[in-house]
Each structure stands twice: as C-alpha cells, then as structure tokens.
Motif scaffolding. Structure first.
Motif, PDB file in Angstrom:
ATOM      1  N   VAL A  20     -76.697 -14.546 -58.992  1.00 28.33           N
ATOM      2  CA  VAL A  20     -77.622 -14.899 -57.913  1.00 28.33           C
ATOM      3  C   VAL A  20     -78.286 -16.218 -58.275  1.00 28.33           C
ATOM      4  CG1 VAL A  20     -79.643 -14.211 -56.570  1.00 28.33           C
ATOM      5  CG2 VAL A  20     -78.036 -12.462 -57.383  1.00 28.33           C
ATOM      6  N   VAL A  21     -78.206 -17.180 -57.369  1.00 33.24           N
ATOM      7  CA  VAL A  21     -78.779 -18.505 -57.603  1.00 33.24           C
ATOM      8  C   VAL A  21     -80.161 -18.563 -56.949  1.00 33.24           C
ATOM      9  CG1 VAL A  21     -78.544 -20.977 -57.182  1.00 33.24           C
ATOM     10  CG2 VAL A  21     -76.527 -19.597 -57.736  1.00 33.24           C
ATOM     11  N   PHE A  22     -81.131 -19.055 -57.722  1.00 35.42           N
ATOM     12  CA  PHE A  22     -82.511 -19.184 -57.256  1.00 35.42           C
ATOM     13  C   PHE A  22     -82.897 -20.654 -57.168  1.00 35.42           C
ATOM     14  CE2 PHE A  22     -82.449 -14.898 -58.786  1.00 35.42           C
ATOM     15  CZ  PHE A  22     -83.506 -14.221 -58.175  1.00 35.42           C
ATOM     16  N   ARG A  23     -83.769 -20.931 -56.241  1.00 37.03           N
ATOM     17  CA  ARG A  23     -84.477 -22.210 -56.195  1.00 37.03           C
ATOM     18  C   ARG A  23     -85.934 -21.939 -55.947  1.00 37.03           C
ATOM     19  NH1 ARG A  23     -79.527 -24.123 -53.750  1.00 37.03           N
ATOM     20  NH2 ARG A  23     -80.273 -23.834 -51.615  1.00 37.03           N
ATOM     21  N   ASP A  24     -86.792 -22.515 -56.811  1.00 38.97           N
ATOM     22  CA  ASP A  24     -88.239 -22.294 -56.713  1.00 38.97           C
ATOM     23  C   ASP A  24     -88.580 -20.807 -56.713  1.00 38.97           C
ATOM     24  OD1 ASP A  24     -88.762 -25.064 -56.577  1.00 38.97           O
ATOM     25  OD2 ASP A  24     -88.384 -25.056 -54.424  1.00 38.97           O
ATOM     26  N   GLY A  25     -87.848 -20.034 -57.524  1.00 34.37           N
ATOM     27  CA  GLY A  25     -88.145 -18.615 -57.678  1.00 34.37           C
ATOM     28  C   GLY A  25     -87.649 -17.732 -56.559  1.00 34.37           C
ATOM     29  N   VAL A  26     -86.877 -18.283 -55.626  1.00 35.64           N
ATOM     30  CA  VAL A  26     -86.388 -17.529 -54.468  1.00 35.64           C
ATOM     31  C   VAL A  26     -84.857 -17.468 -54.524  1.00 35.64           C
ATOM     32  CG1 VAL A  26     -86.245 -17.445 -51.948  1.00 35.64           C
ATOM     33  CG2 VAL A  26     -88.360 -18.192 -53.070  1.00 35.64           C
ATOM     34  N   ALA A  27     -84.288 -16.281 -54.350  1.00 37.02           N
ATOM     35  CA  ALA A  27     -82.843 -16.116 -54.334  1.00 37.02           C
ATOM     36  C   ALA A  27     -82.265 -16.748 -53.080  1.00 37.02           C
ATOM     37  CB  ALA A  27     -82.482 -14.629 -54.387  1.00 37.02           C
ATOM     38  N   VAL A  28     -81.317 -17.685 -53.257  1.00 37.48           N
ATOM     39  CA  VAL A  28     -80.774 -18.422 -52.117  1.00 37.48           C
ATOM     40  C   VAL A  28     -79.273 -18.256 -51.955  1.00 37.48           C
ATOM     41  CG1 VAL A  28     -82.624 -20.131 -52.144  1.00 37.48           C
ATOM     42  CG2 VAL A  28     -80.541 -20.544 -53.481  1.00 37.48           C
ATOM     43  N   ALA A  29     -78.565 -17.789 -52.987  1.00 36.84           N
ATOM     44  CA  ALA A  29     -77.112 -17.717 -52.876  1.00 36.84           C
ATOM     45  C   ALA A  29     -76.531 -16.702 -53.850  1.00 36.84           C
ATOM     46  CB  ALA A  29     -76.480 -19.084 -53.128  1.00 36.84           C
TER      47      ALA A  29
END
Length: 262
Positions: free
Chosen positions: A135-144
């Motif tokens: 699971v890829v996160f950006r800014d602490g949010v799962a995005v992909a």
C-alpha cells in the motif's frame, strides 16, 4: 543518453530482489498470469481509478514495465505514521474504492494465480495481498495498491479479511512488537467501519479471516518447498509457530471478534 539507474525496490516476498525502479517506471518479472493482471490494471485505468500502477509494456529484458507510484509503503521497521488509526482508515477507504472500480471487470477470460476458496470465490476481483508493503501512502494517507501478482476472482470480503489480519493485526499480542499491540479488536472495528462493511460481511468476516490465514500460509509453505527464495527465507520454524499462534488466537477470541464487529 545515459541509461537510467536501476534502483532495487524493497518489500515483497515472492519477487524479492527482482523488482527495480528505472526512472518513473517499475520493472518486474513476467509471470504466467501477467496477461490477467495487466487486463485488470488496464480496466482500472479505463474507469478512472488512480490507486494502481499503469501497464506500460515489456522491456528489452522481457520484464513488465509499470508506472512508478510515488509515495511511501510501510516497510520494516514500520514507521509510526503507517500504524496510526488515521492511516488504517485510509486503507479501508482505498480498498473500497478498488473493489468498486474492479466490479465491472470480467475476469473469466484469463488465467489467474492461486484461486480463492469457496464461499469467497464469488463475484468481484480481490487484490489478495493488501500487506503493509503493498500500500502506497502520501502524507500519511493510503493512495494506491501495488503488487497485483496474487490478484484473482474473489469476493471483496476476502480482501477485507486479509487487511484485517495484516493491519489490525489479528494475531497473538506476543507477536506484535509495535504500537498496535493489544489494539487489534479496536483497529478491526476502525477498518471495517472505514470500508463500510455491511451486516452480512461482518457476520462472515471471522470465517473469511481464518480461511485467508490458512490460504496464505499454504501459498508461502508451498513456495518455500519449491525453493522460491523470499518464501524460503520467511518460512522458518519460528514463522510456522507464529502462524500457529495466530490461528489459536483467532479461535480463542472468536467471541471478542464478533463483539467488536457488532
């Protein structure tokens, strides 16, 4: 022009040491089921789902070429931000979006990886490996979601069960060495609420978790027996015992799990 450097990407088990970033792309070994996963990824792109890699082709070395998804995965040692309840909420929401996007995909023309067992082999397509490092996160949010090698026809509940097992995590507390220890049931509820799991799904979730645990253990065990390096490295006597403890914990805490889901 100088060729872009190949940067090994860490995480994963079956393809450990064989996945590389090259510029804005990812190069991975082709598999007998690559045509199936590529069809799924193209469908996701066609319906506007941005939470998965794009298929770009095959390179001169016979590797599949996918788009690189920028961000961070939760790889060991797990960073604190990846184990927060807020991160867990975003995982549940990402899974829901994936299942909604995949709902219109017809998997029947393709050959898939390990089959999901009945009764969880019904309508839908499951990612089948929503592990922390997939699971890829950006800014602490799962995005992909990444690594669709195990994707196959399966009920969305099967993925929710896998995510609960891995992210809550539903296992013996002695085998949880981070901030999630003793919070499994609370995090289970957070995940299913964020996903929006319905009443029937909550009633069937524990069975799905138990079956998913056995299914994944068998994949790893047989992979290790076949000499797959990542699986062989993982499937040690200690791992066998950890998985046995997880199985016992799930059985011993069945009533508590049901109460947490009510």
């Amino acid at each position: 022009m100088k060729a872009a450097a190949e940067i090994p990407l860490h995480g994963g088990t079956a393809n450990r040491g064989r996945v590389h970033r090259v510029g804005d792309t990812v190069r991975r070994p082709l598999r007998p089921t690559s045509a199936a996963t590529h069809a799924l990824l193209r469908h996701l792109q066609d319906v506007g789902f941005e939470g998965a890699p794009r298929v770009l082709g095959v390179d001169g070395e016979g590797r599949e070429v996918l788009s690189y998804v920028p961000g961070e995965a939760v790889t060991a040692p797990a960073p604190a931000w990846g184990l927060t309840d807020a991160a867990l909420v975003s995982v549940g929401r990402l899974l829901r979006r994936f299942h909604e996007a995949a709902a219109g995909f017809d998997p029947t023309p393709y050959t898939w990886s390990h089959a999901v067992p009945a009764p969880f082999d019904g309508a839908g397509v499951a990612h089948n490996d929503p592990n922390l490092d997939n699971v890829v996160f950006r800014d602490g949010v799962a995005v992909a979601l990444i690594d669709f090698d195990l994707a196959a026809p399966g009920a969305p509940l099967w993925d929710v069960a896998a995510a609960a097992r891995l992210w809550a995590p539903l296992r013996a507390p002695v085998d949880v060495a981070d901030a999630r220890r003793f919070r499994a049931l609370r995090r289970l509820r957070i995940l299913v609420d964020a996903y929006g799991l319905d009443e029937r799904g909550r009633a069937d979730l524990l069975t799905a978790v138990l079956d998913n645990h056995e299914w994944m253990c068998e994949i790893v065990r047989t992979g290790a027996a076949a000499g797959v390096p990542g699986f062989a490295e993982y499937w040690t006597p200690d791992a066998v015992e950890r998985n046995a403890r997880a199985r016992r914990w799930l059985h011993d805490n069945a009533d508590a799990v049901a109460a947490a889901l009510a």
